[in-house]
Scaffold this active site. Sequence first.
Site, PDB file in Angstrom:
ATOM      1  CB  SER A 183      -0.963  -0.006   1.191  1.00 57.85           C
ATOM      2  OG  SER A 183      -0.267  -0.236   2.394  1.00 57.85           O
ATOM      3  CG  HIS A 211      -3.858  -1.023  -2.349  1.00 55.55           C
ATOM      4  ND1 HIS A 211      -4.393   0.243  -2.330  1.00 55.55           N
ATOM      5  CD2 HIS A 211      -3.482  -1.283  -1.079  1.00 55.55           C
ATOM      6  CE1 HIS A 211      -4.323   0.740  -1.103  1.00 55.55           C
ATOM      7  NE2 HIS A 211      -3.775  -0.175  -0.324  1.00 55.55           N
ATOM      8  CE  LYS A 243      -7.327   0.726   0.891  1.00 51.58           C
ATOM      9  NZ  LYS A 243      -6.937  -0.187   1.968  1.00 51.58           N
TER      10      LYS A 243
END
Length: 402
Positions: A183, A211, A243
């Site tokens: 991240s 992610h 996300k």
Amino acid sequence: MRARLSDRIAAQRARREQNQRTRVRRTCLRRDGVRCEVVGVDGARRWLLNFCSNDYLGLSQHPQVLAALHAAASAGGTASHLVCGHAAEHAVLEQALCDWQQAPRALLFSSGYAANLAVLQALLGQGDVCVQDRRNHASLIDGARLAGCTLKRYPHGDADGAARQLGAHPHGAAVLATDAVFSMDGDIAPLRELAAVACTQDALLYVDDAHGAGVLGPDGCGSVAAAGLGVDQVPLRLVTFGKALGGVGAAVIGTDALVEHLLQTARAAIYTTAMPPAQAAATAAALAVVQSAEGDALRARLQENIARFRSGAARLGLPLLPSVTAIQPLPVGEDGAALALSRALESCGYWVGAIRPPTVPEGGARLRITLSASHADDQIDGLLAALAQAPEALTPRPRTGI
Ligand SMILES: *Cc1c(COP(=O)(O)O)cnc(C)c1O
């Protein structure tokens, strides 16, 4: 004599202030695509272009996602899933996640943080080992601590290091846990090598794809599929909704036996209220976009934006980390320099967060620049021009840990 909490807190506060480590929240008043009206540290309101959100595809404001949210409108989850909080919207979303990820079972959680605590606590205990990448997300570290197992961390991205640590703990059960996309660095874990290590060491591989889900792999299915792996090699994976999916919440996806075990034993899922059904409906709508031709177009646009930013940065000599994902960190080194750079960008109209220890290693302060499919070419060029004006950007002073 008993330690005084108030003294300890005051001392920690003074140390934080001295080291420029105090964190402040910025209030975002309105969003319009990547434009945000923000209350500055000086109290003034200004419109900034957002280059620090994780909304990589812009789905948090997508009309279909908002329509689904409104259509299912309900304020609360009413109870935990096991009591009476499991609504039709949750069941539909779990099935959609299974179809998308080509895995037998999915279980919803209120957040990725809670899911990581739940998974490791449900699987491991005293006498077991959890082997993790040194740069893993805090929630994985905390999960291993909560489980009470031995926690071993290997050098970043080093599958051989993982093998050595697993080999040194041959007794007890073992989980090998890694972020798929890191991240704060934006790089991708060597999932195929880690899968081979997990197989020879008889460890369960758990991949946190916060992610990667939505942006990597066919249909945005994520890092596991992008690496050519499936449930046989990765029996459990985490997908988060906060996300690229533009919402909030998470799901752990994997084999029937493991997910059923989580349903029965994962304390962070059992003893908490279900996410509001409307949020599940919004995430299902986001999933539909992700798997459509529009999803392909959004991912292509994101890749173009990443390429544009990276080539522009290379022309300027900006020392970006080697990342191919939407996370494009610019190492600065010292905390003060990273803060100064972030403020200089803000004065030019760009919102980019300065990330400092302990989120990153000592001496590893950086700007965490994130790109989105919603950025326009001229907005990216503008950020590059603003970076070119800031001397801190061009003279990184990393001390350690990069
Ligand atoms: C954001 C993040 C989480 C936590 O997910 P939330 O849903 O925000 O709690 C877990 N792991 C990684 C790698 C993340 O980036």
